[in-house]
Design an enzyme around this catalytic site. Structure first.
Site, PDB file in Angstrom:
ATOM      1  N   HIS A 122      83.340  25.403 116.774  1.00 30.68           N
ATOM      2  CA  HIS A 122      83.387  26.858 116.861  1.00 30.68           C
ATOM      3  C   HIS A 122      84.515  27.367 115.978  1.00 30.68           C
ATOM      4  O   HIS A 122      85.661  26.925 116.089  1.00 30.68           O
ATOM      5  CB  HIS A 122      83.621  27.304 118.303  1.00 30.68           C
ATOM      6  CG  HIS A 122      82.408  27.184 119.167  1.00 30.68           C
ATOM      7  ND1 HIS A 122      82.321  27.753 120.424  1.00 30.68           N
ATOM      8  CD2 HIS A 122      81.213  26.564 118.954  1.00 30.68           C
ATOM      9  CE1 HIS A 122      81.135  27.482 120.952  1.00 30.68           C
ATOM     10  NE2 HIS A 122      80.451  26.761 120.076  1.00 30.68           N
ATOM     11  N   TYR A 163      84.105  36.205 125.991  1.00 30.66           N
ATOM     12  CA  TYR A 163      85.019  36.607 127.056  1.00 30.66           C
ATOM     13  C   TYR A 163      84.853  38.107 127.257  1.00 30.66           C
ATOM     14  O   TYR A 163      85.059  38.886 126.315  1.00 30.66           O
ATOM     15  CB  TYR A 163      86.466  36.301 126.679  1.00 30.66           C
ATOM     16  CG  TYR A 163      86.806  34.839 126.607  1.00 30.66           C
ATOM     17  CD1 TYR A 163      87.335  34.168 127.709  1.00 30.66           C
ATOM     18  CD2 TYR A 163      86.623  34.116 125.424  1.00 30.66           C
ATOM     19  CE1 TYR A 163      87.663  32.822 127.640  1.00 30.66           C
ATOM     20  CE2 TYR A 163      86.948  32.766 125.350  1.00 30.66           C
ATOM     21  CZ  TYR A 163      87.465  32.125 126.456  1.00 30.66           C
ATOM     22  OH  TYR A 163      87.797  30.793 126.387  1.00 30.66           O
ATOM     23  N   PRO A 202      91.830  28.827 133.690  1.00 25.53           N
ATOM     24  CA  PRO A 202      90.975  28.310 132.614  1.00 25.53           C
ATOM     25  C   PRO A 202      90.747  29.281 131.466  1.00 25.53           C
ATOM     26  O   PRO A 202      90.194  28.884 130.439  1.00 25.53           O
ATOM     27  CB  PRO A 202      89.663  27.987 133.339  1.00 25.53           C
ATOM     28  CG  PRO A 202      89.681  28.844 134.567  1.00 25.53           C
ATOM     29  CD  PRO A 202      91.114  28.967 134.964  1.00 25.53           C
ATOM     30  N   LYS A 204      93.176  25.812 128.189  1.00 30.81           N
ATOM     31  CA  LYS A 204      94.383  25.065 127.857  1.00 30.81           C
ATOM     32  C   LYS A 204      94.610  23.816 128.713  1.00 30.81           C
ATOM     33  O   LYS A 204      95.432  22.973 128.355  1.00 30.81           O
ATOM     34  CB  LYS A 204      95.621  25.974 127.978  1.00 30.81           C
ATOM     35  CG  LYS A 204      95.657  27.067 126.938  1.00 30.81           C
ATOM     36  CD  LYS A 204      95.750  26.474 125.545  1.00 30.81           C
ATOM     37  CE  LYS A 204      95.491  27.494 124.472  1.00 30.81           C
ATOM     38  NZ  LYS A 204      94.815  26.948 123.317  1.00 30.81           N
ATOM     39  N   TYR A 208      94.895  30.245 120.637  1.00 30.46           N
ATOM     40  CA  TYR A 208      93.648  29.684 121.146  1.00 30.46           C
ATOM     41  C   TYR A 208      93.338  28.339 120.491  1.00 30.46           C
ATOM     42  O   TYR A 208      92.934  27.392 121.176  1.00 30.46           O
ATOM     43  CB  TYR A 208      92.493  30.660 120.905  1.00 30.46           C
ATOM     44  CG  TYR A 208      91.265  30.359 121.727  1.00 30.46           C
ATOM     45  CD1 TYR A 208      90.995  31.082 122.886  1.00 30.46           C
ATOM     46  CD2 TYR A 208      90.376  29.349 121.368  1.00 30.46           C
ATOM     47  CE1 TYR A 208      89.872  30.805 123.655  1.00 30.46           C
ATOM     48  CE2 TYR A 208      89.268  29.066 122.131  1.00 30.46           C
ATOM     49  CZ  TYR A 208      89.007  29.791 123.270  1.00 30.46           C
ATOM     50  OH  TYR A 208      87.907  29.504 124.035  1.00 30.46           O
TER      51      TYR A 208
END
Length: 390
Positions: A75, A202, A294, A298, A385
């Site tokens: 991704h 998200y 979550p 991480k 991220y």
């Protein structure tokens, strides 16, 4: 009582314990792994699997990255949404880095296969594990098949999770813990359906957070924010899908494939850090030392970074250099706190809290709008991220 000798006794046979054992074995350091569950149980645990670049490289360097590279989903970005519309944060453009979606169960399976191939010692069904004399001459005892066993060792690595025995072995006057418990949970389902989007989504919504994720091109993982004490039987599959669609971007909700769930659970969320991560001959690794919500993926990646610092320290120790051992806790915690900050920030931004009110929700929407319009803000998010350097 039977007694065995090793250099490093590793408590916990999840991915961090197995990876530490694999790396040390390849460097000529002897280990024994003690796991209280059987292998089928360990491999049956459903966990997330968004891997940072550092984690990917650690697995490759340990000789367990081939299937990840062949089957994982690369991704280059992720989607962020509010008010039922979203935008993409391009990790590749902002940082030159990517992540890969590859389930933690698959990582664990690859590590088991590697340990088997090298003849690594992994003892399952090890009950009543106890740590002795970690401040002096350490040893570990456990019970298996009705008999008591003892492992004498130079070092103990506690990779046994939040509820394990390792952290509890550190005296109360030495250990300091910091905890933030979030007032909601994640209700998640696994379904044999095509993912709703090619990358994770998200979503912030007036009704609460939602996440659209995947395991592969025919297996999807979805979550919605829900009261942590909600009974699962309150959430039929139809009720879950209806609520998820309300929170996702409209175009995604209209096109997504739904189907029967094959797993459903509610997970609590917390931020937790224990300091120090070393006490004399005992080290804490992964969830034994820290938990993050979550959001931002991480947890496993932090455990792998701990393994990086600890494996390096122990290999250097047996080569005559103890600086890495002395600085393990300091080095690991520096990265832990940065990742904890990011997970806290992203969780706070994307979820509805009981005291948010109209103002709080509008501030979150405004921050997401700013994130959409600001390359600088997207770069900060992307850097965190994809994973800060080890």
């Amino acid at each position: 009582m039977t007694t065995t000798r090793t250099q490093v006794c590793i408590i916990g046979g999840g991915p961090s314990g197995l990876l530490l054992s694999q790396i040390l074995h390849r460097a000529g350091v002897d280990t024994i792994v003690l796991e209280r569950r059987n292998r089928d149980y360990v491999l049956g645990r459903i966990r997330a699997g968004v891997l940072e670049g550092g984690t990917m490289q650690m697995l490759r360097d340990a000789g367990v990255g081939a299937r990840m590279d062949a089957e994982g989903f690369v991704h280059s970005g992720t989607y962020v949404a509010t008010r039922n519309r979203g935008f993409r944060v391009d990790f590749q453009a902002m940082t030159g880095k990517q992540v890969i979606v590859y389930g933690q169960t698959e990582v664990t399976k690859d590590l088991y296969d590697a340990r088997d191939a090298m003849g690594g010692t992994v003892i399952h069904d090890a009950a009543d594990v106890a740590i002795h004399d970690a401040g002096g001459t350490p040893h570990v005892t456990y019970r298996r098949d009705g008999a008591q066993h003892r492992v004498d060792c130079d070092w103990i690595a506690g990779c046994d999770g939040f509820h394990g025995v390792s952290r509890k072995a550190i005296p109360d006057d030495v250990l300091r813990t910091t905890e933030q418990v979030y007032p909601f949970g994640w209700l998640g389902i696994l379904s044999r359906t095509k993912p709703a989007a090619p990358e994770l989504i998200y979503a912030n919504h007036d009704r609460g957070f939602a996440l659209a994720s995947m395991r592969n091109d025919q297996l999807s993982r979805y979550y919605i924010q829900a009261p942590v004490d909600d009974p699962l039987d309150k959430w039929s599959d139809d009720a879950f899908w209806d609520e998820l669609r309300r929170r996702l971007p409209d175009d995604v909700a209209q096109a997504m494939e739904t189907g029967p769930s094959i797993e459903k659970s509610i997970a609590p969320l917390r931020s937790f850090v224990a300091e120090p991560m070393r006490w004399n001959r005992l080290f804490l690794v992964g969830d034994a030392a820290h938990i993050v919500p979550p959001t931002g993926a991480k947890g496993l990646n932090l455990a792998v970074s701990d393994v990086h610092y600890l494996s390096q320290a122990l290999i250097e120790h047996y080569a005559g250099d103890d600086e890495g051992v002395a600085r393990y806790s300091e080095r690991a915690l520096a990265r832990v706190w940065k990742a904890t900050r990011f997970s806290w920030w992203f969780t706070t931004l994307m979820h509805r809290f009981p005291d948010d009110g109209h103002f709080g929700q509008r501030m979150k929407q405004a921050e997401i709008d700013y994130l959409e319009s600001s390359r600088a803000a997207q770069t900060v998010m992307a850097e965190n991220y994809v994973g800060l350097p080890f």
